[in-house]
Design an enzyme around this catalytic site. Structure first.
Site, PDB file in Angstrom:
ATOM      1  N   TYR A 177      38.855  35.189  51.281  1.00  0.00           N
ATOM      2  CA  TYR A 177      40.280  35.329  50.944  1.00  0.00           C
ATOM      3  C   TYR A 177      40.516  34.972  49.481  1.00  0.00           C
ATOM      4  O   TYR A 177      41.168  35.716  48.743  1.00  0.00           O
ATOM      5  CB  TYR A 177      41.110  34.441  51.864  1.00  0.00           C
ATOM      6  CG  TYR A 177      42.558  34.291  51.444  1.00  0.00           C
ATOM      7  CD1 TYR A 177      43.438  35.370  51.535  1.00  0.00           C
ATOM      8  CD2 TYR A 177      43.044  33.082  50.955  1.00  0.00           C
ATOM      9  CE1 TYR A 177      44.764  35.239  51.146  1.00  0.00           C
ATOM     10  CE2 TYR A 177      44.362  32.942  50.565  1.00  0.00           C
ATOM     11  CZ  TYR A 177      45.222  34.019  50.661  1.00  0.00           C
ATOM     12  OH  TYR A 177      46.533  33.892  50.273  1.00  0.00           O
TER      13      TYR A 177
ATOM     14  N   LYS B 273      41.867  37.304  46.341  1.00  0.00           N
ATOM     15  CA  LYS B 273      43.058  36.963  45.552  1.00  0.00           C
ATOM     16  C   LYS B 273      42.695  36.733  44.083  1.00  0.00           C
ATOM     17  O   LYS B 273      43.490  37.023  43.183  1.00  0.00           O
ATOM     18  CB  LYS B 273      43.740  35.726  46.136  1.00  0.00           C
ATOM     19  CG  LYS B 273      44.507  35.989  47.433  1.00  0.00           C
ATOM     20  CD  LYS B 273      45.687  36.923  47.213  1.00  0.00           C
ATOM     21  CE  LYS B 273      46.609  36.952  48.423  1.00  0.00           C
ATOM     22  NZ  LYS B 273      47.745  37.892  48.237  1.00  0.00           N
TER      23      LYS B 273
END
Length: 261
Positions: free
Chosen positions: A150, A154
């Site tokens: 994740y 990002k």
């Protein structure tokens, strides 16, 4: 302050719930026409129906045809000149997580944005004005050991934002990324209440919030971010008032990331 958003149209991805919904409501209150996106047409329609003048669109941003359908529908009643790439999703994982989990995080948090950016650029360039605002996380600057897929996605989103800002230089389009710390949502509160019972943080939400921030999410303000605070920053960046803010990663984290840059 008048943000001068009347006459502008904003597409907010993932606006059928959470922070995206609050952003849509705030933009509408400032005079913008808003387009509420959701993966589920029923949910998007429900939110749009409660916002004066809003329209609902639905589609899967993890596919090219889905993104095309969303962009086409969003422009049906007038050209979108503000693109808020709010949609993204975290997933628990480790470095042992299978490759498909990593791919999914890049699809959810990077490529979904890329697809809409690619669709939006021709009309924004032709108009000579536009806003692209991506929603990130302070984890792109300060990642944790958990959920590395994740944070990697990002981090790539933040990198892409700066590259895009350079690519549209001089076009009248500004591009920025808003990176919040942990946000107070119903899901976050429920999770922290569960942890609070186990850790003895207290019974009331103010007690639990203070303890959770002190032990897990330290910041100088001493609380979690509010969705409305994120939305207010996004509204300002979306406005003509913010013409000279470009290519920036704006952290809204209560001072959690204590670096000078």
């Amino acid at each position: 302050m008048d943000l001068q958003l009347t006459g502008h149209r904003a597409l907010i991805t993932g606006a059928h719930r959470g922070t995206g919904e609050v952003i849509a409501r705030r933009l509408a209150a400032e005079g913008a026409a808003v387009v509420v996106h959701g993966f589920d047409a029923t949910q998007a329609t429900s939110v749009a129906g409660s916002i004066d003048g809003a329209i609902a669109v639905s589609g899967d941003l993890m596919t090219d045809p889905g993104a095309d359908a969303v962009w086409t529908a969003a422009n049906r009643e007038g050209p979108v000149d503000i693109l808020i790439n709010n949609y993204g999703r975290a997933q628990r994982g480790t470095f042992a997580s299978p490759t498909e989990d990593w791919v999914r995080m890049y699809e959810e948090n990077l490529l979904s944005t890329m697809r809409l950016v690619r669709l939006a650029l021709p009309s924004l360039r032709a108009a000579g004005w536009g806003r692209i605002i991506n929603l990130g996380t302070i984890g792109s600057t300060r990642p944790n050991a958990e959920n590395p897929h994740y944070y990697a996605a990002k981090g790539a989103l933040a990198n892409m934002t700066v590259a895009l800002a350079k690519a549209v230089a001089g076009s009248g389009i500004t591009v920025n990324i808003v990176s919040p710390g942990i946000i107070h949502t119903a899901e976050v509160e429920e999770s922290l209440r569960t942890l609070g019972r186990q850790a003895g943080w207290g019974e009331s939400w103010p007690e639990i919030e203070r303890a959770a921030v002190a032990e897990r999410f330290p910041n100088a303000v001493g609380r979690l971010a509010r969705r409305e605070e994120i939305a207010d920053l996004v509204c300002y960046l979306a406005s003509p008032r913010a013409d000279f803010i470009h290519g920036q990663n704006l952290r809204i984290d209560g001072g959690a990331v204590d670096v000078v840059n």
